[in-house]
Design an enzyme around this catalytic site. Structure first.
Site, short mmCIF file in Angstrom:
data_model
loop_
_atom_site.label_atom_id
_atom_site.label_comp_id
_atom_site.label_asym_id
_atom_site.label_seq_id
_atom_site.Cartn_x
_atom_site.Cartn_y
_atom_site.Cartn_z
N LYS A 129 0.82 -1.22 0.00
CA LYS A 129 0.00 0.00 0.00
C LYS A 129 0.85 1.27 0.00
O LYS A 129 0.46 2.28 0.58
CB LYS A 129 -0.98 0.01 1.18
CG LYS A 129 -1.98 -1.13 1.14
CD LYS A 129 -3.05 -0.99 2.22
CE LYS A 129 -4.04 -2.13 2.15
NZ LYS A 129 -5.12 -2.03 3.14
N LYS A 185 -15.53 -2.71 1.28
CA LYS A 185 -14.18 -2.84 0.74
C LYS A 185 -13.25 -1.81 1.40
O LYS A 185 -13.70 -0.83 1.98
CB LYS A 185 -14.19 -2.61 -0.78
CG LYS A 185 -15.03 -3.65 -1.54
CD LYS A 185 -14.39 -5.03 -1.50
CE LYS A 185 -15.23 -6.06 -2.23
NZ LYS A 185 -16.39 -6.54 -1.45
N ASP A 186 -11.96 -2.05 1.22
CA ASP A 186 -10.91 -1.26 1.85
C ASP A 186 -10.95 0.20 1.42
O ASP A 186 -11.40 0.53 0.32
CB ASP A 186 -9.56 -1.88 1.45
CG ASP A 186 -8.41 -1.33 2.25
OD1 ASP A 186 -8.65 -0.62 3.23
OD2 ASP A 186 -7.26 -1.63 1.88
N LYS A 187 -10.48 1.07 2.29
CA LYS A 187 -10.35 2.48 1.93
C LYS A 187 -9.07 2.71 1.14
O LYS A 187 -9.10 3.29 0.05
CB LYS A 187 -10.35 3.37 3.18
CG LYS A 187 -10.11 4.84 2.86
CD LYS A 187 -10.13 5.71 4.10
CE LYS A 187 -9.89 7.18 3.73
NZ LYS A 187 -9.94 8.07 4.91
#
Length: 689
Positions: free
Chosen positions: A26, A296-298
Site C-alpha cells: 500500500k 471494501k478497503d479504503k
C-alpha cells in the site's frame, strides 16, 4: 508509528516453515486493487469475464438461519464498518434527521417529541416540517421520520409535510411494551418480503386476543398474526402477506418503491460507507436505499456491485460526472428486480504490489538477487499448497488505535454501557477536530459542546453525542446512545471481541494439537459442505461433526476441514483441549456465564463456525526490478510467465519501472469472502505488514 496493541497483533503462528522476506504494501493506493467476485463466479468489473474458481468447501460457511438474521446474527467478520480487505457485511447508514431536515427543524422535531412524551396531547397537535418541492426528498422525509419515531405519522399537504402522533401507536403501546410497539411499527413500515415479527411471550389468552384484534383491525390487509407455543410459552408472530399495501403510505413513496438499479462502483481512497453517503446526497435518497454484498478497503482501488432503490438508470447516469469528481466511477448501470443481499458474493480477486523487497538475512550482490527470487518462489508455492491460518487481520480491531474495537465489545458484553461509551470516545494522539471533540467529551461530559466540535464527516460519533445530549451520560443515556447507531454498527463491536478470541483459539489449537485433524475437533459432517447452491443463499445450518479416535487414526479429515467456533449462545465447542481453552479464556474476561445477549441494546450473538485454514486460488506472481530476467507464476492451471511485464488487465495492479535497488513483486489471487489478503501476504512473507 503507533505501537500495535496485543489485541490488534495477529498471533505468530504459521502453517509453512519457509523463510519469507521483507517488503511493504500500500505504498500507493493502486498497489492494492480489490475486485469483487459475484455469486455467479465473475469479477464485477468485467461483464464477460470467465467464472472464477469455486470456493474450497471448507471455506464456505453457512452462518445463520432466517430467525437468527431477524435476531441480528451476522457472520462476525461481515459486520465490520472499518473492514479493510475482506468481504465484510454491514447495513449502511442511519437516518440523520439533521441532514434530511436541517439542524433547526430537526431540533424542533426533537422538542415536539419530548412534548408528546411528557404530556397527554390531543389528536390535533401537529408540527410542520416545512415544504419540500422534490418528490424524492418528500419520500425520504416520510421514511426517515417514521423510522426514527415510529409513534409519529407524517401527512403530506403538498408540498408541506406535517407530523403528529399516531393514535394507533398509542393504542398498541397500552397492550405491549414501548420497545415492542416501536419495533412492530418499524417492521410494518419496512415491509421486507418474507419477514416476520414476534412479540414477547404472553401466557394470557385474553391479552393475546386483544393484540390479535388490534393487528387485524389496523393492519389486516398487510399482515396476518398467529399464536404459537414453544417450550411451554406462547407468543404472537406477525408476518407480511404476500400482497397488500399499508394504509399509511404517501403517493411519492408508492411511485418509485419497485425501481432498482444495479451498477459496479469503482472507488479509490474512500470507505464504502463514505462513498454511499456521497451518492445518497447526490441522488436525494437515504444511505439505507443502497445494498451491497460486502464492504471494501479504503486505501485501495476497489470494484464492487451495488443496487440502489428508487433511482432509475437514467437518473444514475446523469450523476456519473458529479460522482467521478468525488473519486467514484460507475459502470454497468442497469435495471434489476431486487436489491443485493449481504454476503451475496463468491469472494474477492486481489491484484497487489509488494515493494522494497529484501531477504530476512542480509546478503549482497548477485547472490542477493538470486536468493530473493528463490525465497519468493518457495513461499508462494508453499502457501498455494498448504494455505494459511484464517486469522482476522489487525484492521478488524482498529490497528494503531488507542482503544481497539474488541475492548469496546467486551464492555458491551459485560453490559457496562458507560465504560463502553468512554472507550468509544477515547481519542488518538492526533490533534485533529475529531480527537479534540473526543477529549472534550471525556474531560467535561458535555455532549452538546462536543457535538459542536465533532466534524460532520463522523456520523457515528455525532449520532451518539446527540443521544447523550438528549438523554444524559448515565447508564440509561449511554444505552440510548448505543441504540442510536444502526444495529450492524452496534453488533460489530461484539463481533470484534469474538474475533480476538477466535484468533487466540486458532494459535492455541495449532501449537498444542499440531497440523492434523485430532479427536474432538469440529468438522462439517462428511457429505455436508456448509454451502448452498452457487446462486442461492444458505437456508439451513449444515451438521457439525466431532472427529472420533478412529477417524484421527485413519486420517479421515485434513487440517483444512477443521472448524473453530466463534463464541455465541448456540455453537458447539471442540471436545478436546481446545474446548476447555475456550471456557478458560472467557472466564479470564469474566464471561464464563455470558449468554452473549445484550437485551438493552437488542443484541444477540448465536455464534457460527470459521474454517481454521484459508486457501488462495488462481495464485500468480511476478518479480520485477532488480532481479532482471527472473519471473514466475504459480498456478495449477496457468502457463509459465515470461520475465517481462505483461498487461494485467482492467483494475489490476501494475508496477512502474523499478529502480535497480528496489525490486517489486506483483501478486494476483482469489480469496473466499471474509478472508484477509493481508493475512495471506503475512504467511507468504513471514513478517507483519
Amino acid at each position: 508509528m503507533k505501537q500495535e496493541s496485543d489485541a490488534a497483533k495477529v498471533p505468530e503462528c504459521f502453517i509453512s516453515n519457509h523463510e519469507g522476506f521483507y517488503g511493504t504494501i500500500k505504498n500507493l493506493t493502486r498497489d492494492f486493487v480489490v475486485t469483487e467476485i459475484d455469486a455467479g463466479g465473475h469479477r464485477v468489473n468485467a461483464a464477460a469475464s470467465a467464472p472464477a474458481s469455486a470456493p474450497t468447501p471448507a471455506a464456505s460457511v453457512a452462518c445463520h438461519t432466517r430467525a437468527e438474521l431477524r435476531d441480528g446474527c451476522q457472520h462476525p467478520q461481515e459486520a465490520d464498518p472499518e473492514a479493510a480487505d475482506c468481504g465484510a457485511e454491514v447495513t449502511p447508514g442511519s437516518f440523520d434527521l439533521s441532514v434530511i431536515l436541517g439542524q433547526s427543524v430537526s431540533e424542533e422535531l426533537e422538542h415536539f417529541v419530548l412534548t408528546l412524551k411528557e404530556e397527554k396531547p390531543s389528536s390535533k397537535q401537529e408540527l410542520s416540517l416545512g415544504c419540500f418541492a422534490d418528490k424524492h426528498h418528500r419520500a425520504n422525509v416520510h421514511r426517515a421520520v417514521r423510522h426514527r419515531f415510529p409513534f409519529l405519522m407524517t401527512v403530506t399537504i403538498q408540498p408541506e409535510i406535517r407530523v403528529r402522533e399516531d393514535p394507533d401507536y398509542r393504542e398498541l403501546s397500552r397492550l405491549v411494551t414501548d420497545d415492542e410497539a416501536e419495533d412492530f411499527f418499524r417492521f410494518v413500515d419496512a415491509k421486507v418480503r418474507g419477514s416476520s415479527y414476534t412479540f414477547g411471550p404472553d401466557d394470557s389468552k385474553e391479552h393475546r386476543t386483544a393484540v390479535h384484534h388490534f393487528v387485524s383491525r389496523r393492519f389486516g390487509k398487510l399482515v396476518e398474526a398467529k399464536s404459537f407455543s414453544d417450550r411451554g410459552t406462547t407468543a404472537i408472530s406477525v408476518r407480511l402477506r404476500e400482497q397488500g399495501r399499508p394504509k399509511k403510505r404517501s403517493s411519492d413513496e408508492r411511485r418509485d418503491e419497485d425501481v432498482y438499479t444495479a451498477f459496479t462502483l469503482c472507488k479509490e481512497n474512500l470507505e464504502t460507507l463514505e462513498a454511499i453517503s456521497y451518492m445518497a446526497a447526490a441522488l436525494g435518497v437515504l444511505p439505507s436505499d443502497f445494498t451491497y454484498a460486502g464492504i471494501k478497503d479504503k486505501r485501495a482501488v476497489t470494484y464492487q456491485s451495488m443496487v440502489v432503490k428508487k433511482v432509475s438508470p437514467q437518473r444514475l447516469e446523469e450523476k456519473r460526472a458529479e460522482l467521478e469528481r468525488r473519486g467514484m466511477s460507475l459502470s454497468q448501470i442497469r435495471s434489476v428486480g431486487e436489491p443485493l443481499r449481504l454476503g451475496q458474493l463468491r469472494g474477492n480477486h486481489f491484484d497487489l504490489v509488494v515493494r522494497d523487497l529484501r531477504p530476512h538475512a542480509r546478503c549482497s550482490g548477485a547472490s542477493a538477487h538470486a536468493r530473493l527470487a528463490a525465497l519468493i518462489k518457495e513461499a508462494v508455492e508453499n502457501v498455494e499448497a498448504r494455505g494459511f491460518v484464517n486469522y482476522y487481520g489487525p484492521q478488524r480491531f482498529g490497528s494503531g488505535q488507542s482503544v481497539q474495537s474488541d475492548r469496546v465489545g467486551l464492555a458491551l458484553l459485560k453490559e457496562d454501557l458507560v465504560a463502553a461509551v468512554r472507550l468509544f470516545f477515547t481519542p488518538e494522539e492526533d490533534d485533529d477536530a475529531q480527537n479534540r471533540a473526543k477529549r472534550h467529551f471525556l474531560q467535561t461530559e458535555n455532549a452538546k459542546e462536543s457535538l459542536a466540535l465533532m466534524p460532520l464527516s463522523k456520523p457515528r460519533e455525532r449520532l451518539m453525542l446527540r443521544a447523550l445530549n438528549r438523554y444524559g451520560t448515565g447508564p440509561d443515556g449511554c444505552a440510548q446512545a448505543w441504540l442510536s447507531l444502526p444495529h450492524s454498527m452496534r453488533v460489530f463491536y461484539l463481533h470484534a471481541y469474538c474475533s480476538r478470541v477466535w484468533n487466540e483459539a486458532a494459535a492455541h489449537r495449532l501449537s498444542t494439537l499440531g497440523f492434523a485433524a485430532r479427536r474432538g475437533d469440529l468438522v462439517w459432517l462428511q457429505g455436508e459442505r456448509g454451502r448452498a447452491e452457487d446462486n442461492a443463499a444458505p437456508t439451513t445450518l449444515p451438521q457439525i461433526h466431532v472427529v472420533t479416535d478412529e477417524e484421527e487414526r485413519q486420517g479421515a479429515y485434513s487440517l483444512g476441514q477443521v472448524l473453530l467456533p466463534m463464541p455465541g449462545n448456540t455453537v458447539k465447542y471442540p471436545e478436546n483441549d481446545v474446548g476447555s481453552w475456550y471456557q478458560q479464556r472467557l472466564a479470564q474476561d469474566r464471561l464464563d456465564d455470558c449468554r452473549f445477549r445484550v437485551s438493552s441494546l437488542k443484541l444477540n450473538l448465536p455464534g457460527c463456525y470459521r474454517p481454521l485454514l484459508a486457501f488462495p486460488r488462481n495464485l500468480r506472481y511476478r518479480l520485477q526490478g532488480a532481479v532482471s530476467g527472473e519471473g514466475g507464476s504459480s498456478s495449477g492451471s496457468s502457463s509459465s510467465s515470461s520475465s517481462s511485464s505483461s498487461s494485467l488487465g482492467e483494475g489490476q495492479a501494475s508496477v512502474p519501472e523499478s529502480k535497480e535497488d528496489s525490486p517489486a513483486l506483483t501478486l494476483n489471487f482469489d480469496l473466499d469472502s471474509s478472508c484477509y489478503a493481508t493475512i495471506c501476504l503475512r504467511e507468504i512473507m513471514k513478517c507483519d505488514l
